[in-house]
Motif scaffolding. Structure first.
Motif, PDB file in Angstrom:
ATOM      1  N   VAL A 215       0.839  -1.190   0.000  1.00  0.00           N
ATOM      2  CA  VAL A 215       0.000   0.000   0.000  1.00  0.00           C
ATOM      3  C   VAL A 215       0.876   1.242   0.000  1.00  0.00           C
ATOM      4  N   SER A 216       1.936   1.229   0.790  1.00  0.00           N
ATOM      5  CA  SER A 216       2.829   2.383   0.881  1.00  0.00           C
ATOM      6  C   SER A 216       3.510   2.658  -0.459  1.00  0.00           C
ATOM      7  N   GLY A 222       2.213   7.380  -6.577  1.00  0.00           N
ATOM      8  CA  GLY A 222       1.258   8.404  -6.958  1.00  0.00           C
ATOM      9  C   GLY A 222      -0.011   7.936  -7.626  1.00  0.00           C
ATOM     10  N   PHE A 223      -0.280   6.617  -7.633  1.00  0.00           N
ATOM     11  CA  PHE A 223      -1.561   6.249  -8.228  1.00  0.00           C
ATOM     12  C   PHE A 223      -2.638   6.132  -7.164  1.00  0.00           C
ATOM     13  N   LYS A 244      -6.743  -2.266   4.104  1.00  0.00           N
ATOM     14  CA  LYS A 244      -5.506  -3.030   3.940  1.00  0.00           C
ATOM     15  C   LYS A 244      -4.286  -2.121   4.095  1.00  0.00           C
ATOM     16  N   SER A 245      -3.246  -2.691   4.717  1.00  0.00           N
ATOM     17  CA  SER A 245      -1.973  -1.994   4.904  1.00  0.00           C
ATOM     18  C   SER A 245      -0.870  -2.943   4.465  1.00  0.00           C
ATOM     19  N   GLY A 254      -3.073 -10.096  -1.860  1.00  0.00           N
ATOM     20  CA  GLY A 254      -2.257  -8.983  -1.428  1.00  0.00           C
ATOM     21  C   GLY A 254      -1.777  -8.060  -2.520  1.00  0.00           C
ATOM     22  N   THR A 255      -2.673  -7.679  -3.440  1.00  0.00           N
ATOM     23  CA  THR A 255      -2.247  -6.820  -4.543  1.00  0.00           C
ATOM     24  C   THR A 255      -3.288  -5.752  -4.827  1.00  0.00           C
ATOM     25  N   PHE A 256      -2.815  -4.545  -5.143  1.00  0.00           N
ATOM     26  CA  PHE A 256      -3.649  -3.478  -5.673  1.00  0.00           C
ATOM     27  C   PHE A 256      -3.286  -3.316  -7.146  1.00  0.00           C
TER      28      PHE A 256
END
Length: 507
Positions: A215-216, A222-223, A244-245, A254-256
């Protein structure tokens, strides 16, 4: 029940093949659902055909309060759609000589003791196909929800793996354990987080520039991240209290990623590893990822499931062989599917899960009807709109019934504590779960915190017991034990289906 304004889609088209396809029915359908429900949570849709993205549709807001619209750079939490991505990385590791599909857990973990299982019998291909017959709720929930872990703790949790008493080796039983265990091996093998390895093997080669398993990292690049929303909360327009962190992203979920990036991933699946004329992954690796590893006989909405490959379900949809995987958790519902014989695929990402489930089924019906030229799209769309109206009425009734049941339950119970309330506060410890913090608030309520999970306790049925409703999952019972007149420990029932988990008081 309405929560916002109707949302108009932002639609993008690309590729020469779009001339033969009119996907405006998807816009009509999704815009109807958003208006009918009134919650402008985010939805992103991408359709691929013959190696190109032929449709992109962006609806709603990634952040309702800040009026941030969903666009091609918006990254949604994929939940279990992470599995085929991670499974592909394992095959790429095999191609590089780092591991084999037949490698046993004994070979994977030569320095870890497993007192409850025979690690000689469990291989990589069983871990990735849910046929390992293992159970480890503390590992699964710590990595996905509480976030109380470091490398040493992850290894300790992994060593606590047990045999699933309701299953046997070789039989399919869906879960997150296999992928979590493989991620613990990967971080030790490559001396870095599994997230970094996944980025190097999959995201970077595919130029998935709006995809991350941190996440960080996503914020640094920047998205825009789609925030999670949930219809069963007091105010659905507010972001869910649990988000989620970095510490709660795990290899099974565990993916964005953006719809456009996931479209690239599907194009690689459909074109033997080629994307935009470039051989990104070896063709034999992609081909192997589609090999059936497990048999099952399941159905999720309209999608029949007869087998499981490397992170992909296999089964007929509209009488065509289809590979798919979906993801679902409070605040997220995702869909990835493709048909090899027709070189077509679909991605649907949502930042809400209750309405998103039936809505996504409708999107798939409309999209594949157009792509396969099966049925009249206007009739199908109208039918789906009618079905969604009925579904929304049922959902509203269920929300009302659920909320009333909670109020009735809480009103019928009185908290019975045999000691002063302040004595129930403190820090309680479990070697697998970590610290459970209990705080007495200024309003005299007891707040429970298990890592990233927080809840204010309500009354339970028995004395010295409290009910904890974390934002994720079902309610738990915290049963205190009084020893020699002092609050000494808590058994948390419902945290593990095999029994309670005892937390010993530290202070």
């Amino acid at each position: 029940m309405r929560f916002g304004l109707p949302i108009i889609a932002s639609v993008l088209f690309a590729g020469s093949s779009i001339a033969s396809n009119d996907f405006s029915a998807i816009d009509k359908y999704v815009n109807f659902v958003k208006k009918e429900v009134g919650l402008p949570s985010g939805t992103a849709v991408a359709i691929v055909k013959d190696g190109k993205i032929v449709y992109e549709g962006y609806f709603g807001y990634s952040n309702i309060k800040e009026n941030k619209k969903v666009n091609d750079k918006t990254a949604f939490y994929l939940a279990s759609v992470t599995k085929p991505i991670f499974a592909l990385s394992m095959l790429l590791m095999e191609e590089n000589g780092d591991i084999k599909d037949s490698t046993s857990m004994t070979e994977m973990f030569p320095t870890i003791d497993f007192p409850f299982i025979d690690t000689n019998k469990v291989q990589v291909k069983q871990l990735v196909s849910h046929t390992h017959a293992l159970a480890n709720i503390p590992l699964v929930d710590t990595l996905a929800f509480t976030g109380q872990h470091n490398k040493l703790q992850r290894q300790k949790l992994t060593s606590a793996t047990k045999n699933d008493p309701a299953n046997q080796l070789g039989h399919y039983q869906y879960g997150n354990e296999g992928y979590n265990i493989l991620s613990v091996w990967a971080e030790d093998k490559f001396k870095q987080d599994w997230q970094q390895t996944l980025e190097q093997l999959v995201y970077q080669p595919l130029s998935m520039n709006h995809t991350s398993s941190y996440v960080s990292d996503a914020r640094t690049k920047g998205f825009n991240i789609a925030r999670p929303y949930h219809l069963y909360t007091a105010n659905p327009n507010e972001v869910m209290p649990f988000e989620k962190s970095d510490s709660t992203l795990q290899a099974a979920g565990g993916t964005f990623s953006s719809a456009r990036d996931m479209a690239k991933f599907l194009i690689a699946q459909l074109n033997e590893g080629q994307v935009d004329g470039k051989q990104v992954f070896p063709a034999k690796i992609i081909e192997k990822s589609h090999d059936k590893l497990a048999a099952n006989d399941l159905k999720y909405r309209d999608f029949v499931r007869k087998g499981y490959a490397w992170g992909w379900y296999i089964g007929p949809y509209k009488e065509e062989k289809t590979y798919h995987h979906f993801g679902g958790i409070a605040g997220s519902h995702t869909h990835a599917s493709f048909m090899l014989e027709h070189n077509i695929g679909l991605v649907v990402l949502n930042s809400e899960e209750t309405v998103a489930g039936p809505m996504t089924a409708g999107i798939a019906d409309i999209a594949y009807s157009i792509l396969l030229s099966k049925g009249d799209v206007n009739t199908i769309t109208d039918s789906r709109i009618k079905a969604m109206k009925e579904s929304w009425l049922e959902i509203q009734a269920n929300i009302k019934e659920t909320n009333e049941a909670h109020k009735k339950r809480n009103a019928s119970r009185t908290m019975v504590l045999t000691r002063e309330k302040s004595e129930y506060a403190g820090t309680f410890y479990n070697p697998l779960w970590g610290n459970l913090e209990v705080e007495l608030l200024k309003n005299n309520a007891l707040k429970f915190s298990l890592g990233k999970l927080n809840a204010v306790a309500t009354a339970a049925k028995r004395k010295d017991e409290l009910r904890i409703q974390f934002p994720i999952g079902s309610g738990k019972i915290a049963a205190y034990t009084i020893i020699e007149g002092k609050v000494a420990e808590i058994d948390v029932y419902g945290i593990n289906p095999l029994g309670g988990e005892k937390f010993i008081r530290l202070q």
